[in-house]
Design an enzyme around this catalytic site. Structure first.
Site, PDB file in Angstrom:
ATOM      1  N   TYR A 134      48.796  47.376  48.488  1.00  0.00           N
ATOM      2  CA  TYR A 134      47.827  48.292  49.094  1.00  0.00           C
ATOM      3  C   TYR A 134      48.422  49.034  50.284  1.00  0.00           C
ATOM      4  CZ  TYR A 134      43.508  47.086  46.629  1.00  0.00           C
ATOM      5  OH  TYR A 134      42.522  46.937  45.695  1.00  0.00           O
TER       6      TYR A 134
ATOM      7  N   LYS B   3      52.704  36.163  40.331  1.00  0.00           N
ATOM      8  CA  LYS B   3      53.504  36.378  39.133  1.00  0.00           C
ATOM      9  C   LYS B   3      54.954  36.055  39.474  1.00  0.00           C
ATOM     10  CE  LYS B   3      52.834  38.481  35.644  1.00  0.00           C
ATOM     11  NZ  LYS B   3      52.826  37.939  34.237  1.00  0.00           N
TER      12      LYS B   3
ATOM     13  N   ASP C 242      48.027  36.289  35.443  1.00  0.00           N
ATOM     14  CA  ASP C 242      47.464  36.688  34.143  1.00  0.00           C
ATOM     15  C   ASP C 242      46.798  35.489  33.470  1.00  0.00           C
ATOM     16  OD1 ASP C 242      49.999  35.540  33.845  1.00  0.00           O
ATOM     17  OD2 ASP C 242      50.532  36.758  32.107  1.00  0.00           O
TER      18      ASP C 242
ATOM     19  N   ASP D 263      41.858  41.585  44.148  1.00  0.00           N
ATOM     20  CA  ASP D 263      40.890  42.635  43.837  1.00  0.00           C
ATOM     21  C   ASP D 263      40.401  42.473  42.404  1.00  0.00           C
ATOM     22  OD1 ASP D 263      39.451  45.072  44.170  1.00  0.00           O
ATOM     23  OD2 ASP D 263      41.045  46.121  43.098  1.00  0.00           O
TER      24      ASP D 263
ATOM     25  N   ASP E  45      36.672  40.589  40.878  1.00  0.00           N
ATOM     26  CA  ASP E  45      35.685  41.281  40.044  1.00  0.00           C
ATOM     27  C   ASP E  45      35.384  40.465  38.793  1.00  0.00           C
ATOM     28  OD1 ASP E  45      35.390  43.488  41.694  1.00  0.00           O
ATOM     29  OD2 ASP E  45      35.596  44.930  40.057  1.00  0.00           O
TER      30      ASP E  45
END
Ligand code: IPM
Ligand code: MG
Length: 367
Positions: free
Chosen positions: A142, A192, A224, A248, A252
């Site tokens: 970000y 990751k 993942d 983020d 969700d």
């Protein structure tokens, strides 16, 4: 002693409607629980752009640095889609997070009993769900440099940089471990490390920090796989610690397990200020929902529950936070529902302010 101070930034779209209900709740605590706040209100996002040509005025930023806590509604809307990137509504929110240095973003995903059959997953997979995602909020892709759209060999190249220092990983990890200590003492760190050096460092640093928390069972998962496990068997998790971008996305995903984005609060916390309270901003996880804005349809629960988090994390009022959370749960248990929580075949939804009325009535009944 002076009253604790709150800066309210309703923002755009349904942010304004849901925040109006929160103001009534704040007043209730003043009138009935002796918890009086000095409340001021200002603009952020598109509303600030309309008034000042920027999504966050410097004066508002300065005020946010001074108050005990900031409550934010939501930012953004189609009217601002074509604005230059630097003045988009979201930049106002990101500036608040960055300049207040709110590195630990707490996103609880709790499935209320009354809403268990609301989730897109089977009821037994989500009922009783209670997980806490801790998302690193002030670094990573970000904010990493270099960033931009550059020309290279006559072709545009979009560049963002995933960058984490060990200090950044560590302070967020400590926040996550501290929370785990107050919960079920399980922490799953997600990155990751199979493809990203920043992920390898992440895993290393979290493992080092874990030595200070021997009671917490630490596990690591590729992000993942984490996404997949969240929809396969979400109750395996207690606290999840992850970076800004994965957080983020995963938050969700976790949010939807609970049935509606309209229910989920969040807290963004930084270092302690001089008075011992952390720098803090509280906001619902949902956005400005332009499709229903201004119609009195929005569910104010997420924003109300964000104020409950403020009571708990900024003002040390855990019992009053419990009272407010219980009031929201009791309203749902009575079958009172805003439109986002209606089954296809079910009843008449209440409006935003009727939902506020119902929560206030439960608060009255709790005395
Ligand atoms: C969130 C939002 C923000 C983010 C946007 C509005 C900038 O999606 O808080 O999750 O990406 O962090
Ligand atoms: Mg998001």
């Amino acid at each position: 002693m002076s009253n604790p101070s709150l800066l309210i930034l309703p923002g755009d779209g349904i942010g304004r409607e849901v925040m109006a209900e929160v103001r009534r709740i704040i007043d209730w605590f003043g009138a009935n629980r002796g918890l009086t706040f000095d409340v001021s209100e200002d603009l952020v996002g598109g509303a600030a752009y309309d008034a000042h040509g920027v999504p966050l005025h410097d004066d508002t930023m300065a005020k946010a640095q001074e108050v005990d806590a900031v409550l934010l509604g939501a930012v953004g809307g189609p009217a601002y889609d074509d604005l230059d990137f630097s003045v988009k509504p979201e930049r106002g929110l990101l500036r608040l997070r960055k300049e207040m240095d709110l590195f630990a973003n707490l996103r609880p995903a709790q499935c209320f009993d009354a809403l268990a059959d609301f989730s897109s997953l089977k009821t037994d997979i989500v009922s009783g769900l209670d997980i806490m995602i801790v998302r690193e909020l002030t670094s990573g892709v970000y904010f990493g440099e270099p960033r931009g759209i550059f020309m290279e060999d006559n072709m545009r190249v979009g560049v963002n940089t995933q960058r984490y220092t060990e200090a950044e990983i560590e302070r967020g990890a400590r926040a996550a471990f501290e929370l785990a200590m107050k919960r079920d003492k399980r922490l799953c760190s997600m990155e990751k490390a199979n493809v990203m050096e920043s992920g390898i460092l992440w895993r290393d640093v979290v493992t080092e920090v874990s030595k200070d928390y021997p009671e917490v069972a630490l596990s690591h998962m590729y992000a993942d796989n984490g996404a997949m496990q969240l929809v396969r068997a979400p109750k395996q998790f207690d606290v999840i610690y992850t970076d800004n971008l994965f957080g983020d996305i995963l938050s969700d995903c976790a949010a939807m397990l609970t049935g509606s984005l309209g229910m989920l609060p969040s807290a963004s916390l930084g270092a302690p200020m001089e008075n011992g309270r952390p720098k803090a901003l509280y906001e619902p996880v949902h956005g400005s929902a332009p499709d229903i804005a201004g119609q009195g349809k929005a569910n104010p629960s997420a924003c109300i529950l964000s104020f409950a988090m403020a009571l708990r994390y900024s003002f040390d009022q855990g019992a009053e936070a419990d009272r407010l959370e219980q009031a929201v749960q009791d309203v749902l248990a009575d079958g009172v529902r805003t439109a986002d929580l209606m089954q296809a075949d079910g009843g008449t939804p209440v409006s935003t302010s009727e939902m506020g009325d119902a929560v206030l009535a439960k608060l009255d009944a709790s005395l």
